[in-house]
Motif scaffolding. Sequence first.
Motif, PDB file in Angstrom:
ATOM      1  N   LEU A  39       0.823  -1.226   0.000  1.00 22.47           N
ATOM      2  CA  LEU A  39       0.000   0.000   0.000  1.00 22.47           C
ATOM      3  C   LEU A  39       0.851   1.267   0.000  1.00 22.47           C
ATOM      4  O   LEU A  39       0.448   2.285  -0.561  1.00 22.47           O
ATOM      5  CB  LEU A  39      -0.932   0.020   1.222  1.00 22.47           C
ATOM      6  N   ILE A  40       1.989   1.207   0.662  1.00 24.66           N
ATOM      7  CA  ILE A  40       2.795   2.433   0.862  1.00 24.66           C
ATOM      8  C   ILE A  40       4.063   2.409   0.011  1.00 24.66           C
ATOM      9  O   ILE A  40       4.437   3.423  -0.568  1.00 24.66           O
ATOM     10  CB  ILE A  40       3.170   2.591   2.361  1.00 24.66           C
ATOM     11  N   GLY A  41       4.753   1.269  -0.052  1.00 22.69           N
ATOM     12  CA  GLY A  41       5.983   1.179  -0.844  1.00 22.69           C
ATOM     13  C   GLY A  41       7.214   1.522  -0.038  1.00 22.69           C
ATOM     14  O   GLY A  41       7.160   2.333   0.879  1.00 22.69           O
ATOM     15  N   HIS A  42       8.359   0.927  -0.414  1.00 17.91           N
ATOM     16  CA  HIS A  42       9.569   1.127   0.385  1.00 17.91           C
ATOM     17  C   HIS A  42      10.148   2.530   0.226  1.00 17.91           C
ATOM     18  O   HIS A  42      10.851   3.009   1.106  1.00 17.91           O
ATOM     19  CB  HIS A  42      10.627   0.073   0.054  1.00 17.91           C
ATOM     20  N   VAL A  43       9.873   3.188  -0.879  1.00 16.15           N
ATOM     21  CA  VAL A  43      10.417   4.534  -1.056  1.00 16.15           C
ATOM     22  C   VAL A  43       9.887   5.460   0.032  1.00 16.15           C
ATOM     23  O   VAL A  43      10.650   6.118   0.763  1.00 16.15           O
ATOM     24  CB  VAL A  43      10.088   5.083  -2.467  1.00 16.15           C
ATOM     25  N   VAL A  44       8.586   5.507   0.174  1.00 13.54           N
ATOM     26  CA  VAL A  44       7.987   6.393   1.179  1.00 13.54           C
ATOM     27  C   VAL A  44       8.222   5.853   2.589  1.00 13.54           C
ATOM     28  O   VAL A  44       8.395   6.613   3.538  1.00 13.54           O
ATOM     29  CB  VAL A  44       6.486   6.604   0.879  1.00 13.54           C
ATOM     30  N   LYS A  45       8.251   4.521   2.741  1.00 11.98           N
ATOM     31  CA  LYS A  45       8.519   3.951   4.057  1.00 11.98           C
ATOM     32  C   LYS A  45       9.924   4.336   4.537  1.00 11.98           C
ATOM     33  O   LYS A  45      10.115   4.661   5.711  1.00 11.98           O
ATOM     34  CB  LYS A  45       8.377   2.424   4.021  1.00 11.98           C
ATOM     35  N   SER A  46      10.912   4.296   3.631  1.00 13.72           N
ATOM     36  CA  SER A  46      12.266   4.707   4.019  1.00 13.72           C
ATOM     37  C   SER A  46      12.263   6.161   4.465  1.00 13.72           C
ATOM     38  O   SER A  46      12.865   6.520   5.489  1.00 13.72           O
ATOM     39  CB  SER A  46      13.227   4.534   2.834  1.00 13.72           C
ATOM     40  N   PHE A  47      11.591   6.995   3.690  1.00 13.19           N
ATOM     41  CA  PHE A  47      11.488   8.418   4.040  1.00 13.19           C
ATOM     42  C   PHE A  47      10.855   8.594   5.418  1.00 13.19           C
ATOM     43  O   PHE A  47      11.320   9.386   6.243  1.00 13.19           O
ATOM     44  CB  PHE A  47      10.657   9.125   2.963  1.00 13.19           C
ATOM     45  N   LEU A  48       9.779   7.841   5.678  1.00 10.22           N
ATOM     46  CA  LEU A  48       9.078   7.957   6.958  1.00 10.22           C
ATOM     47  C   LEU A  48       9.974   7.517   8.109  1.00 10.22           C
ATOM     48  O   LEU A  48      10.016   8.168   9.169  1.00 10.22           O
ATOM     49  CB  LEU A  48       7.799   7.107   6.922  1.00 10.22           C
ATOM     50  N   MET A  49      10.707   6.436   7.920  1.00  9.91           N
ATOM     51  CA  MET A  49      11.569   5.936   8.993  1.00  9.91           C
ATOM     52  C   MET A  49      12.644   6.952   9.360  1.00  9.91           C
ATOM     53  O   MET A  49      13.018   7.084  10.529  1.00  9.91           O
ATOM     54  CB  MET A  49      12.191   4.605   8.565  1.00  9.91           C
ATOM     55  N   ILE A  57      16.834  12.728  -1.536  1.00  3.13           N
ATOM     56  CA  ILE A  57      17.603  11.616  -2.133  1.00  3.13           C
ATOM     57  C   ILE A  57      16.778  10.327  -2.095  1.00  3.13           C
ATOM     58  O   ILE A  57      16.700   9.594  -3.091  1.00  3.13           O
ATOM     59  CB  ILE A  57      18.946  11.418  -1.382  1.00  3.13           C
ATOM     60  N   ILE A  58      16.162  10.062  -0.945  1.00  4.55           N
ATOM     61  CA  ILE A  58      15.358   8.846  -0.800  1.00  4.55           C
ATOM     62  C   ILE A  58      14.193   8.867  -1.796  1.00  4.55           C
ATOM     63  O   ILE A  58      13.955   7.907  -2.529  1.00  4.55           O
ATOM     64  CB  ILE A  58      14.796   8.735   0.633  1.00  4.55           C
ATOM     65  N   LEU A  59      13.458   9.985  -1.823  1.00  2.00           N
ATOM     66  CA  LEU A  59      12.224  10.045  -2.620  1.00  2.00           C
ATOM     67  C   LEU A  59      12.491  10.045  -4.123  1.00  2.00           C
ATOM     68  O   LEU A  59      11.603   9.743  -4.915  1.00  2.00           O
ATOM     69  CB  LEU A  59      11.420  11.303  -2.249  1.00  2.00           C
ATOM     70  N   SER A  60      13.691  10.413  -4.539  1.00  2.04           N
ATOM     71  CA  SER A  60      13.976  10.508  -5.974  1.00  2.04           C
ATOM     72  C   SER A  60      14.892   9.398  -6.460  1.00  2.04           C
ATOM     73  O   SER A  60      15.299   9.400  -7.616  1.00  2.04           O
ATOM     74  CB  SER A  60      14.619  11.871  -6.283  1.00  2.04           C
ATOM     75  N   HIS A  61      15.207   8.413  -5.622  1.00  2.24           N
ATOM     76  CA  HIS A  61      16.285   7.499  -6.006  1.00  2.24           C
ATOM     77  C   HIS A  61      15.880   6.468  -7.065  1.00  2.24           C
ATOM     78  O   HIS A  61      16.738   5.764  -7.583  1.00  2.24           O
ATOM     79  CB  HIS A  61      16.932   6.826  -4.779  1.00  2.24           C
ATOM     80  N   HIS A  62      14.591   6.394  -7.423  1.00  6.28           N
ATOM     81  CA  HIS A  62      14.235   5.543  -8.566  1.00  6.28           C
ATOM     82  C   HIS A  62      14.391   6.301  -9.891  1.00  6.28           C
ATOM     83  O   HIS A  62      14.268   5.714 -10.957  1.00  6.28           O
ATOM     84  CB  HIS A  62      12.815   4.992  -8.417  1.00  6.28           C
ATOM     85  N   GLY A  63      14.601   7.595  -9.798  1.00  5.25           N
ATOM     86  CA  GLY A  63      15.041   8.367 -10.959  1.00  5.25           C
ATOM     87  C   GLY A  63      13.964   8.761 -11.937  1.00  5.25           C
ATOM     88  O   GLY A  63      14.150   9.671 -12.734  1.00  5.25           O
ATOM     89  N   GLN A  64      12.851   8.042 -11.944  1.00  7.08           N
ATOM     90  CA  GLN A  64      11.779   8.340 -12.892  1.00  7.08           C
ATOM     91  C   GLN A  64      10.432   8.189 -12.200  1.00  7.08           C
ATOM     92  O   GLN A  64      10.247   7.320 -11.365  1.00  7.08           O
ATOM     93  CB  GLN A  64      11.813   7.355 -14.056  1.00  7.08           C
ATOM     94  N   TYR A  65       9.470   9.029 -12.607  1.00  4.13           N
ATOM     95  CA  TYR A  65       8.114   8.888 -12.063  1.00  4.13           C
ATOM     96  C   TYR A  65       7.588   7.476 -12.284  1.00  4.13           C
ATOM     97  O   TYR A  65       6.975   6.881 -11.408  1.00  4.13           O
ATOM     98  CB  TYR A  65       7.174   9.886 -12.732  1.00  4.13           C
ATOM     99  N   ASP A  66       7.821   6.936 -13.489  1.00  5.25           N
ATOM    100  CA  ASP A  66       7.268   5.628 -13.828  1.00  5.25           C
ATOM    101  C   ASP A  66       7.711   4.513 -12.896  1.00  5.25           C
ATOM    102  O   ASP A  66       7.062   3.472 -12.815  1.00  5.25           O
ATOM    103  CB  ASP A  66       7.687   5.230 -15.256  1.00  5.25           C
ATOM    104  N   PHE A  67       8.838   4.699 -12.234  1.00  8.33           N
ATOM    105  CA  PHE A  67       9.320   3.668 -11.322  1.00  8.33           C
ATOM    106  C   PHE A  67       8.964   4.022  -9.876  1.00  8.33           C
ATOM    107  O   PHE A  67       9.570   3.486  -8.948  1.00  8.33           O
ATOM    108  CB  PHE A  67      10.830   3.475 -11.493  1.00  8.33           C
TER     109      PHE A  67
END
Lengths: 320, 320, 320, 320, 320, 320
Positions: free
Chosen positions: F217-227, F253-263
């Motif tokens: 539901l949340i994803g590791h990108v946002v979870k890392s940011f939250l932690m 850095i955390i929120l943008s590390h997939h580099g593209q919106y699509d990912f």
Amino acid sequence: MVHKFINQIEPGEAIDNIYIVRDPILRSTTRGDLYIAMFLSDRSGQLNGRMWQATETIYKALPKPGFVHIQGRSELYQNNMQIIINNVSVVDASNVCIDDFLARTDKDTKQMFEDVKKIVGQVKNPQLKALVEAFLADAELMENFCTAPGGMKLHHNYIGGLLEHTHNMLRVAVAILPLYPEVQTDLVLAGIFLHDIGKTEELSYDMAFSYTDSGQLIGHVVKSFLMINQKTETLRTKGTQIEQTVLDALGHIILSHHGQYDFGSPKLPATAEAFIVYYIDDLDSKINQVTAAIDSELSDSNWTTWKNALQTRLYRKRIE
Amino acid sequence: MVHKFINQIEPGEAIDNIYIVRDPILRSTTRGDLYIAMFLSDRSGQLNGRMWQATETIYKALPKPGFVHIQGRSELYQNNMQIIINNVSVVDASNVCIDDFLARTDKDTKQMFEDVKKIVGQVKNPQLKALVEAFLADAELMENFCTAPGGMKLHHNYIGGLLEHTHNMLRVAVAILPLYPEVQTDLVLAGIFLHDIGKTEELSYDMAFSYTDSGQLIGHVVKSFLMINQKTETLRTKGTQIEQTVLDALGHIILSHHGQYDFGSPKLPATAEAFIVYYIDDLDSKINQVTAAIDSELSDSNWTTWKNALQTRLYRKRIE
Amino acid sequence: MVHKFINQIEPGEAIDNIYIVRDPILRSTTRGDLYIAMFLSDRSGQLNGRMWQATETIYKALPKPGFVHIQGRSELYQNNMQIIINNVSVVDASNVCIDDFLARTDKDTKQMFEDVKKIVGQVKNPQLKALVEAFLADAELMENFCTAPGGMKLHHNYIGGLLEHTHNMLRVAVAILPLYPEVQTDLVLAGIFLHDIGKTEELSYDMAFSYTDSGQLIGHVVKSFLMINQKTETLRTKGTQIEQTVLDALGHIILSHHGQYDFGSPKLPATAEAFIVYYIDDLDSKINQVTAAIDSELSDSNWTTWKNALQTRLYRKRIE
Amino acid sequence: MVHKFINQIEPGEAIDNIYIVRDPILRSTTRGDLYIAMFLSDRSGQLNGRMWQATETIYKALPKPGFVHIQGRSELYQNNMQIIINNVSVVDASNVCIDDFLARTDKDTKQMFEDVKKIVGQVKNPQLKALVEAFLADAELMENFCTAPGGMKLHHNYIGGLLEHTHNMLRVAVAILPLYPEVQTDLVLAGIFLHDIGKTEELSYDMAFSYTDSGQLIGHVVKSFLMINQKTETLRTKGTQIEQTVLDALGHIILSHHGQYDFGSPKLPATAEAFIVYYIDDLDSKINQVTAAIDSELSDSNWTTWKNALQTRLYRKRIE
Amino acid sequence: MVHKFINQIEPGEAIDNIYIVRDPILRSTTRGDLYIAMFLSDRSGQLNGRMWQATETIYKALPKPGFVHIQGRSELYQNNMQIIINNVSVVDASNVCIDDFLARTDKDTKQMFEDVKKIVGQVKNPQLKALVEAFLADAELMENFCTAPGGMKLHHNYIGGLLEHTHNMLRVAVAILPLYPEVQTDLVLAGIFLHDIGKTEELSYDMAFSYTDSGQLIGHVVKSFLMINQKTETLRTKGTQIEQTVLDALGHIILSHHGQYDFGSPKLPATAEAFIVYYIDDLDSKINQVTAAIDSELSDSNWTTWKNALQTRLYRKRIE
Amino acid sequence: MVHKFINQIEPGEAIDNIYIVRDPILRSTTRGDLYIAMFLSDRSGQLNGRMWQATETIYKALPKPGFVHIQGRSELYQNNMQIIINNVSVVDASNVCIDDFLARTDKDTKQMFEDVKKIVGQVKNPQLKALVEAFLADAELMENFCTAPGGMKLHHNYIGGLLEHTHNMLRVAVAILPLYPEVQTDLVLAGIFLHDIGKTEELSYDMAFSYTDSGQLIGHVVKSFLMINQKTETLRTKGTQIEQTVLDALGHIILSHHGQYDFGSPKLPATAEAFIVYYIDDLDSKINQVTAAIDSELSDSNWTTWKNALQTRLYRKRIE
């Protein structure tokens, strides 16, 4: 004569310098007098020039484009600086300090090229070694390789940029290849050394940066591939064979190093070596582009202007 | 021995024919007996073969893949036809009628090649003429040109397909060029003749259609471009110069003839000649693909199955 | 009165001509005097007009937009030509030579229409024949068909452009259909004849090229489809039936002739006929667009400016 | 005879029921006996049927597809249920309870249609009112409107689905239009009522859901648009004029209601009314699709299977 | 002092008013005199200011940007209005009527907030209720919630816009939720209330609308998610537990409410509640954007200018 | 008891081992006897299990999924291996050697974690240092960090994969950061260390790899940011402040590390540090994915099967 850079001209100065003239036009005023409008530029920028009381003879003598010696005076017109020209004469390119007109790497070109030779000297595969050495032995090409820009606009867009970019990529490769033992070192080093070698033919950089006709029709990706095949053929006529398997593995790296069809790669990376060259190329280009954009803007803002190629503005504030 | 096509085998027939064997596997039954499972194919399709009471020696002798002479009997197993094999022996390719295994154009190859020669014989520009003639004089290459398929799956995917496709494109060009007088005829004709010449190296078609390693790494677009440059170099060593301008204009047509980056063109069309070659290529491929798809489906439905490459089903009902 | 084209006006000329006025604005100077700023145009370009000492009465009388007779004098102001107006009076459109204001095909309209009739006269299917003839018999529509432009900006954007484009597409079809015997000729010819017929309603071209409200809301693709259905209904009331199958096959060609959803096709091509009309349309439009772009630029450069619709600059140098 | 639903058949049951037969094939066993393989289905699912000791006469009499009365016995074969058929006879569609074969809305169709009439009865604009009433007065069309499915697969894919979807959209519109006073109510209500009316012609739903040929060639978006124009023409012949402006505003809503070119809209929404119809349509479809997907899966998992149209799995756990 | 709006200044007026100054630059004329060029703005627009005979002291005292009291005179220069400044002095923000500088909702903020409280007061789930009440009890945050704009450019881009947008979304939800009984009301209402709460931190709106650094680096989507987690943590320290399941269901709505990856949603909607919040958000934003665009353009044209975010022009003519 | 791996079972073996049971179903044969069908798996693969003469009691006792002790015999059924089960009993997870069921990194976990601590120990910025140390001091989290997989499918999909990936990225950073002196080292090191820390919560890996509900539901990108934000808050309550500027730079850095919106990146990289973390992440993932794909395929082919995520097959032949 110390060059007066265009972005340092103040209103009301006497001008007695060499600039590049572009797109001169002969026009008549409402009173019927002829005048010439033109653009004057050096590597720092461009402004308008106006020569009143011009003649068709003067106009015809102007290069389109080329170097000219300008005598006149600067003035502000509608908040833009322009130069009112009293005298103009053509200057031979050999008498010009090209550095005033083309930005140049601030690194030591000679040292970088020595480093490049040292790093690609590590290639052990005899066929790749022969190929690399054949390129290094091509003095004219190597001089172009040390002089060519790395690109037109986005990154390493200055004299020596191709060398600086290749040099840095090689250093990155040397630093990280030990961490990826399954990746074939020789292919990566040879691939990086030659990945953009076609830019020596794609770009023209005698007065300003532009594409050659051939460069725009063919592109540096395929030109690099072709140059490798031509050098292979030359080696063959001299008795050194490069197997098709080796040539294909290297050629594939060149053809896929933009990583995406949209960026003009006719093939997508299909080997670990092709992937690593693609990533190192992209990383080095982007970091150069990002840091150059952050450094070059004069404002105090925490953000640069919008960068279309990156689809974002860049954040300039440092925490360190 | 008349070949028995796989899609015509009925249950319960005695089999005594040559097929291609693929992916044989040696297995043991629950009782511990060894048997070999394999695929048998010809150009009409593929089915399972089972050889009970096999030995490791038999297994090792099987080509992977290759031609084999099969003796046995057909049967229905779970509604699929399979062949129970009593005897299997390797067959040399030279003893095989390759037409039983590879689909072939139903046009007259010799006649088509004569037509091609006649049409490209109209090229007047002396440099393009020299280049075209050098290709025509390369007997081995021309034999491959007349034999290679036009593609792996989507269009002209049969022996002689490359020639048929090129031949038809040339005829389209001859028909419509008079309607576009500004388009340079010689470039279009030479461009069509050579646009896919690299498929002779990209594809392998001795037993079945597949990509060569080199073809998959480099692609026929760049291979065609390279072959033109190599032929130019050969001409040069014989005293015939092709100017860079001519070579670039022709090379650009080759490199941009897929029309879009997504389809592996490293350059987009930038001349009227490049556009017209791209359109004729796309039109001829698509019409071949569409009519083949409509003809090949056996059902009575007004619609074919979904065609992913076209993002639609095709409508088969005619009004005429 | 010979028309003085806007792109031929020199500074200091007396002006006594008809132009189109657009977007006039009544303003007051810092001294409180009223003046009118406006744009003046013909088919060769547009410039600023200034009428000092204007009155509200004069302003109100100006068409917005429309034809006006201008008397005044040209002058250069900040390097742009402008006209200082002494007198302005409204002109009735019937007194205007419309060719001065709208670009026009340089082909012979009458001859092209005769050719079109001859080619579509080859349609044999009785229902399609009846439909085509019903369109040809609609004199008002055919007049519009011969007059309408082929597009707003990119291709055939001049009076007679729709006819020229349709005419050329029909000639291409006649030239290549013999090479594709499986393609149904009648559907292709009728489809080409009517594929853009809705542009007669989509575009307005009495003074300058623009979209009608209805055209912008509905689009020529669906308008063409609707007109075919309406003509079919008219035929039906007169006793001639067009079967739904025929109407659908033709309608599908119209609805899919842009070839891609992104270009406003509500359906993708699903028949060989739809594909061939799409390709001929795209080929004829692009070659017109490319050759027009190459011809129209005045500079000596080997390359045109960037063409956004083609995502490239175009190469202008010929080898022939 | 109570229908035995296919997904409720247990192994070893005697079967004496009506099903739809599809794709029957006549085959011979290895012993040379003829048998027929076929698919049998109703609205709950599909399984294999086998008729051993069949004859060509029996095979020829089978509809392809159609309703048949099957007598036989169920059995598990390789873990799949199948029916061994002793007797098969053709059944006339009029003797079939169609509800056993086509899923049907669980809402009250009559009540929904009354609601629809009441809501569109609020339209005040006399021209739109006349148009809406003309549709309501078309009894045959309204019967189809109340019966047609809302789609093939993704949403409202059951008899009465078009009505249920239109009805719900109208109720959403009535609920939210007061919050957007600038949006023209009459256009929105008429637009919703007619936005998918062409599905009555696009889809076929006598035995199972499928596209008609005409539907697949033209699509319901353009068909709906055409039907509105035809009804307008009928009104005109009876003396009631609909102005082009009104017709275009309504037609634009229909043509743009998929909101994106990629989903087959030939125009993008360009009015507030077109936007609101697009959003209400999309919202109602998606909520139906999402809740149906969540409800229909039998597993206990918190997540549904991957839904390609939504590019996600759906989360099924509720907090309430 | 009544504020004189920038878009109402006529040439030749005496100016004695407060404006925002931006990007002042100190320059010297060709005669060597210093002057200051700057931009002056209020919520109605922006124009150039020129202060001749300026000093470096005056320049340094100017805020960059900030409020200043300007005395001077308007004039037309090259058809653009500008202000010639005689005196300029810094003004404290507390002495400024901020409404002159920032557009403001024309709805009653207090009433809207009361409505919001009433609607979210319907939430019954005790955990969501506790969370909603904790937000409502955060007086400082609620003040920002009532003041923040709804966006920078496209929709609700005025003071109070966030509240107006949230308020309207809640009313839409209340109106349509009864039509979708399977959708969980509490999650939708809490989700809407908090979906954009992070805009209070993303946007800065003390003088003009801009992004905060933190807002531009993190974005309001993730900021809203973080604020909900922080408020949950605060509740936990006070003894009120929100289960992870509830928090995830709500958090998912926030993270997916832009509906597409391209619009910065890190997750796609995977629950009916997430879909409904996404649709209501998009619908309310787009209708606001469309009606604002139609209302704001001054011309008489039936069409607005091209709207890039909508990829169309908008049609302005009404039928009612 | 030595574990018998599923991909090593031969036909006719006696089975007496622990496997994971999944999706058991209770069914009845045509004779009315009950049996259970189920899947049995370990980390090497999965096959079918059949327990004839089963009872409802046995079925109910089975975990769904969970570990079971199986006694029975293997057999080939329709060319697939299956296990005929005589006895099944539930096994507690604590009695299971988890390595038999989950793939595990072949690197030394302890050593890698020591390296990670050493590298991030180089961070000098006091605030980032405090944050990094707070994470290192969280023993439970660090244990998960050393155990979690790096992904579900594409790369580092084994126990310890997250640590191995993070460890390798840190080593790459240390190797190349000296070549990019303008890039802020501390931000890069801290960013890499924490970029995927949320995967400890996103993924579940007790029996097999799967997503947690919260993770999906949340994803590791946002979870890392939250932690990171939560740890910052914990530090704050203990008296250590992290400035918002530092937290935003790291969070970006955390929120943008997939580099593209699509990912699934909600923000695009906007700092040199964000770019470098994105590139190192992508490079390390892709090289792991590519070399794993090349190593894992058993065939002798020069090419792997098609890799959808890479849109190519991979070339396996080495030149070295």
